[in-house]
Design a protein around this motif. Sequence first.
Motif, PDB file in Angstrom:
ATOM      1  N   GLY A  99     -39.442 -36.467 -24.975  1.00 23.09           N
ATOM      2  CA  GLY A  99     -40.052 -35.430 -25.801  1.00 23.09           C
ATOM      3  C   GLY A  99     -40.697 -36.051 -27.029  1.00 23.09           C
ATOM      4  O   GLY A  99     -40.098 -36.925 -27.670  1.00 23.09           O
ATOM      5  N   PHE A 100     -41.902 -35.602 -27.391  1.00 24.67           N
ATOM      6  CA  PHE A 100     -42.654 -36.229 -28.478  1.00 24.67           C
ATOM      7  C   PHE A 100     -42.880 -35.325 -29.685  1.00 24.67           C
ATOM      8  O   PHE A 100     -43.291 -35.799 -30.736  1.00 24.67           O
ATOM      9  CB  PHE A 100     -44.020 -36.709 -27.946  1.00 24.67           C
ATOM     10  N   ASN A 101     -42.638 -34.009 -29.532  1.00 23.62           N
ATOM     11  CA  ASN A 101     -42.865 -33.110 -30.661  1.00 23.62           C
ATOM     12  C   ASN A 101     -41.792 -33.312 -31.726  1.00 23.62           C
ATOM     13  O   ASN A 101     -40.586 -33.255 -31.441  1.00 23.62           O
ATOM     14  CB  ASN A 101     -42.864 -31.655 -30.185  1.00 23.62           C
ATOM     15  N   LYS A 102     -42.236 -33.515 -32.983  1.00 23.83           N
ATOM     16  CA  LYS A 102     -41.299 -33.745 -34.083  1.00 23.83           C
ATOM     17  C   LYS A 102     -40.939 -32.458 -34.803  1.00 23.83           C
ATOM     18  O   LYS A 102     -39.836 -32.323 -35.343  1.00 23.83           O
ATOM     19  CB  LYS A 102     -41.896 -34.736 -35.080  1.00 23.83           C
ATOM     20  N   THR A 103     -41.864 -31.518 -34.828  1.00 21.88           N
ATOM     21  CA  THR A 103     -41.628 -30.281 -35.581  1.00 21.88           C
ATOM     22  C   THR A 103     -42.021 -29.069 -34.765  1.00 21.88           C
ATOM     23  O   THR A 103     -42.789 -29.163 -33.805  1.00 21.88           O
ATOM     24  CB  THR A 103     -42.427 -30.280 -36.896  1.00 21.88           C
ATOM     25  N   THR A 104     -41.487 -27.915 -35.152  1.00 18.33           N
ATOM     26  CA  THR A 104     -41.868 -26.647 -34.552  1.00 18.33           C
ATOM     27  C   THR A 104     -43.202 -26.202 -35.154  1.00 18.33           C
ATOM     28  O   THR A 104     -43.663 -26.775 -36.154  1.00 18.33           O
ATOM     29  CB  THR A 104     -40.796 -25.586 -34.827  1.00 18.33           C
ATOM     30  N   ASP A 164     -43.854 -23.866 -37.085  1.00 21.26           N
ATOM     31  CA  ASP A 164     -43.726 -23.485 -38.499  1.00 21.26           C
ATOM     32  C   ASP A 164     -43.250 -24.642 -39.378  1.00 21.26           C
ATOM     33  O   ASP A 164     -42.875 -24.441 -40.545  1.00 21.26           O
ATOM     34  CB  ASP A 164     -42.790 -22.284 -38.648  1.00 21.26           C
ATOM     35  N   GLY A 165     -43.246 -25.867 -38.809  1.00 21.79           N
ATOM     36  CA  GLY A 165     -42.952 -27.044 -39.617  1.00 21.79           C
ATOM     37  C   GLY A 165     -41.502 -27.455 -39.686  1.00 21.79           C
ATOM     38  O   GLY A 165     -41.170 -28.420 -40.386  1.00 21.79           O
ATOM     39  N   GLN A 166     -40.618 -26.790 -38.955  1.00 17.61           N
ATOM     40  CA  GLN A 166     -39.202 -27.144 -38.963  1.00 17.61           C
ATOM     41  C   GLN A 166     -38.933 -28.290 -37.976  1.00 17.61           C
ATOM     42  O   GLN A 166     -39.653 -28.452 -36.995  1.00 17.61           O
ATOM     43  CB  GLN A 166     -38.352 -25.929 -38.588  1.00 17.61           C
ATOM     44  N   PRO A 167     -37.909 -29.111 -38.229  1.00 15.43           N
ATOM     45  CA  PRO A 167     -37.575 -30.177 -37.276  1.00 15.43           C
ATOM     46  C   PRO A 167     -37.285 -29.596 -35.894  1.00 15.43           C
ATOM     47  O   PRO A 167     -36.589 -28.569 -35.775  1.00 15.43           O
ATOM     48  CB  PRO A 167     -36.322 -30.817 -37.883  1.00 15.43           C
ATOM     49  N   PHE A 168     -37.822 -30.217 -34.850  1.00 16.50           N
ATOM     50  CA  PHE A 168     -37.680 -29.689 -33.489  1.00 16.50           C
ATOM     51  C   PHE A 168     -36.590 -30.445 -32.730  1.00 16.50           C
ATOM     52  O   PHE A 168     -36.644 -31.670 -32.602  1.00 16.50           O
ATOM     53  CB  PHE A 168     -39.005 -29.810 -32.737  1.00 16.50           C
ATOM     54  N   ASP A 169     -35.601 -29.696 -32.274  1.00 11.80           N
ATOM     55  CA  ASP A 169     -34.521 -30.261 -31.472  1.00 11.80           C
ATOM     56  C   ASP A 169     -34.746 -29.838 -30.018  1.00 11.80           C
ATOM     57  O   ASP A 169     -34.413 -28.732 -29.619  1.00 11.80           O
ATOM     58  CB  ASP A 169     -33.167 -29.747 -31.976  1.00 11.80           C
ATOM     59  N   MET A 170     -35.318 -30.741 -29.236  1.00  9.88           N
ATOM     60  CA  MET A 170     -35.648 -30.413 -27.844  1.00  9.88           C
ATOM     61  C   MET A 170     -34.376 -30.281 -27.008  1.00  9.88           C
ATOM     62  O   MET A 170     -33.433 -31.048 -27.159  1.00  9.88           O
ATOM     63  CB  MET A 170     -36.557 -31.485 -27.248  1.00  9.88           C
ATOM     64  N   GLN A 171     -34.370 -29.297 -26.109  1.00 12.86           N
ATOM     65  CA  GLN A 171     -33.236 -29.068 -25.229  1.00 12.86           C
ATOM     66  C   GLN A 171     -33.721 -28.858 -23.789  1.00 12.86           C
ATOM     67  O   GLN A 171     -34.812 -28.323 -23.563  1.00 12.86           O
ATOM     68  CB  GLN A 171     -32.441 -27.835 -25.666  1.00 12.86           C
ATOM     69  N   ILE A 172     -32.915 -29.307 -22.836  1.00 14.96           N
ATOM     70  CA  ILE A 172     -33.135 -28.989 -21.427  1.00 14.96           C
ATOM     71  C   ILE A 172     -32.319 -27.746 -21.114  1.00 14.96           C
ATOM     72  O   ILE A 172     -31.076 -27.763 -21.221  1.00 14.96           O
ATOM     73  CB  ILE A 172     -32.726 -30.147 -20.499  1.00 14.96           C
ATOM     74  N   LEU A 173     -32.982 -26.662 -20.749  1.00 12.83           N
ATOM     75  CA  LEU A 173     -32.300 -25.393 -20.537  1.00 12.83           C
ATOM     76  C   LEU A 173     -31.795 -25.225 -19.114  1.00 12.83           C
ATOM     77  O   LEU A 173     -30.751 -24.603 -18.882  1.00 12.83           O
ATOM     78  CB  LEU A 173     -33.244 -24.242 -20.894  1.00 12.83           C
ATOM     79  N   GLU A 174     -32.545 -25.779 -18.149  1.00 11.33           N
ATOM     80  CA  GLU A 174     -32.180 -25.555 -16.746  1.00 11.33           C
ATOM     81  C   GLU A 174     -32.941 -26.542 -15.869  1.00 11.33           C
ATOM     82  O   GLU A 174     -34.053 -26.955 -16.198  1.00 11.33           O
ATOM     83  CB  GLU A 174     -32.538 -24.120 -16.336  1.00 11.33           C
ATOM     84  N   THR A 175     -32.332 -26.939 -14.764  1.00 10.73           N
ATOM     85  CA  THR A 175     -33.021 -27.745 -13.752  1.00 10.73           C
ATOM     86  C   THR A 175     -32.873 -27.056 -12.407  1.00 10.73           C
ATOM     87  O   THR A 175     -31.849 -26.421 -12.128  1.00 10.73           O
ATOM     88  CB  THR A 175     -32.432 -29.165 -13.660  1.00 10.73           C
ATOM     89  N   SER A 176     -33.904 -27.172 -11.575  1.00 12.88           N
ATOM     90  CA  SER A 176     -33.859 -26.575 -10.242  1.00 12.88           C
ATOM     91  C   SER A 176     -34.747 -27.386  -9.316  1.00 12.88           C
ATOM     92  O   SER A 176     -35.622 -28.134  -9.758  1.00 12.88           O
ATOM     93  CB  SER A 176     -34.328 -25.112 -10.277  1.00 12.88           C
ATOM     94  N   ILE A 177     -34.509 -27.228  -8.019  1.00 13.03           N
ATOM     95  CA  ILE A 177     -35.296 -27.950  -7.021  1.00 13.03           C
ATOM     96  C   ILE A 177     -35.369 -27.099  -5.758  1.00 13.03           C
ATOM     97  O   ILE A 177     -34.439 -26.342  -5.447  1.00 13.03           O
ATOM     98  CB  ILE A 177     -34.671 -29.329  -6.710  1.00 13.03           C
ATOM     99  N   SER A 178     -36.478 -27.197  -5.042  1.00  6.69           N
ATOM    100  CA  SER A 178     -36.570 -26.530  -3.756  1.00  6.69           C
ATOM    101  C   SER A 178     -35.529 -27.160  -2.828  1.00  6.69           C
ATOM    102  O   SER A 178     -35.232 -28.354  -2.927  1.00  6.69           O
ATOM    103  CB  SER A 178     -37.984 -26.683  -3.182  1.00  6.69           C
ATOM    104  N   ASN A 179     -34.929 -26.358  -1.942  1.00  4.06           N
ATOM    105  CA  ASN A 179     -33.822 -26.790  -1.075  1.00  4.06           C
ATOM    106  C   ASN A 179     -32.661 -27.366  -1.894  1.00  4.06           C
ATOM    107  O   ASN A 179     -32.244 -28.517  -1.695  1.00  4.06           O
ATOM    108  CB  ASN A 179     -34.303 -27.829  -0.051  1.00  4.06           C
ATOM    109  N   PRO A 180     -32.109 -26.595  -2.831  1.00  7.79           N
ATOM    110  CA  PRO A 180     -31.060 -27.109  -3.721  1.00  7.79           C
ATOM    111  C   PRO A 180     -29.794 -27.532  -2.996  1.00  7.79           C
ATOM    112  O   PRO A 180     -29.022 -28.333  -3.530  1.00  7.79           O
ATOM    113  CB  PRO A 180     -30.800 -25.924  -4.665  1.00  7.79           C
ATOM    114  N   GLU A 181     -29.558 -27.021  -1.780  1.00  9.83           N
ATOM    115  CA  GLU A 181     -28.345 -27.403  -1.054  1.00  9.83           C
ATOM    116  C   GLU A 181     -28.343 -28.884  -0.659  1.00  9.83           C
ATOM    117  O   GLU A 181     -27.291 -29.445  -0.323  1.00  9.83           O
ATOM    118  CB  GLU A 181     -28.185 -26.537   0.206  1.00  9.83           C
TER     119      GLU A 181
END
Length: 411
Positions: free
Chosen positions: A189-194, A196-213
Motif C-alpha cells: 500500500g502506498f497511500n500515506k494519508t486519507t 482529508d489529510g489524516q494518516p492512513f492505516d491500510m487494512q485487508i478486510l476480506e479475501t476470496s477466490i473462485s472455487n474456494p473449496e
Amino acid sequence: MRTFGIIVAAGVALGLILGYVAATVSANKLQYEAAVLVVEEDEEKPASMREGQSTPEASAPETSFDFGVLDKNEQTEKGEHDFVITNTGDGVLTLRDGGKGCMCTSFAISRDSLKKGEKAIVKVKWDASRGGGVFNQGVRVVTNDPNKKEIVFNVHGLYTAPVLANPNQITFSGVSSSSSHTRDFKVFGFNKTTPDGQPFDMQILETSISNPENYEISIEKVGLDAMTQAEKEQRLFENAVNLFQGHLTLKSGQPQGTFQEILRIRTNDAQIPVLEVSVEGQVTGAVTISGNVYDKARGYMNIGSVSTRNETVEMLRLTVVDKRIINGETLRVASVQPDWLGVEVAYPDEEVQKTLPVKLLDVTVRIPKGSPQGNFVGPDKEHMGRIVFSLVGEEGAESEIIVPVRFAVGP
C-alpha cells in the motif's frame, strides 16, 4: 471502473522510471521464456519448402513494444498494439496462432496466408485490470518459414497504483495432485494519508477466490523490513507505507489438468477497494500428456483452424505410471465437448502391460468431416473444447484428467 490517484510524489517519478528499466530487463527474459513454446519438427516439410520450390520468408521488423510508465486507471489499464509480418520470400507464407503467455493477453492475425510482398497485422491486446507493477507478456505466431518457425511478440511496461500485489500473477506450475502446495505473495500500500489529510492505516478486510473449496488463504500485516532484497532494490516498492504477507495454498486431491482462478483482496483503500490477482496452474498426477499439438506450457491441445470439408485427426499420448492393468475399466473417456468430437483410446496389450510399470496409451482425436462451424479457441479454458478422462485409483476412487482442446471449424 476505479479511478486511481497518483501514488508517488513527482520527485519520485524519475526513480520509478529508472527502476522500471531495470525490472523490465529481467522480467522480459522471464516472460519471454515463459511465452516461447517448443515447436515440434514436422515429419515432412510442406510442398513449398521441398527442394527446387519457392520458400517463404517471414519478416517482422518490430517484435517488442514498450508502453512506458503509466498511472493505472480505467483509461490506461487496457491497451493494444499492432505488429506487422511481411512475406519477403517467393513461396506462400502461412501463419497460425501459437499461444500466449497469460489469459490477460489476446491477439488476432489479420491473414493466415501471404503471397510474396503481402503483409499481415498481429493485433495484441492486454488487460492489466487485475494487477499493477511490471507488465510483460508475450504471444506466439507459428509460421512455415523453415528458418523462422515462430515469432514471439512482446508488450511490456510499468503500471503504478495505490495498492499492488507482488507477484500480480500466482502460478502453480506442474504441481502434484497428491499433496498441497503453497505460494507466497505480498500486498503493498502506498497511500500515506486519507483524502482529508489524516494518516492512513491500510487494512485487508476480506479475501476470496473462485472455487474456494480448493484453497486456503491467509494474509497478515507485517513490517516493511519483510521486503525481500530484490523488492528493496526496485524503486517501485521503496515508497510503500503498508505491507501485507499472504499465503495461498492449493489443497491436495485436485483434478488433473490446468486451472485459472481470480483471488480478490478487499481493502479499506477507497481508490482500490478490491485488488484482483490472477491464479493459474497445472495439476499433474499418475498420468502425463504429450503430443505434437499438445502445448505443455499452457496445458491444452492446440489444433488451430480446420475446415468442415475435411476430417482432421490429431494424436495424444497418455503416459500412465501404475502397477495395474490399464483398460476401459481403469481409464476411460468420461465426456467430450462438443459432443461430436471423436476420441478413441488404444490400450496396450495386457500381457505386455504385466511386465512394464509405465503404460503408453495412444489417443486419437477426430474433428469429423461436416462438423458444425464454430469457435473453440478461448481465450479462457471454459470456452475451448475439452476431453475428460476418468482414472480409477487403487482404492476405487475416480479422478478426472481434463484436456482442453483449442480449435476453430471454418468453411
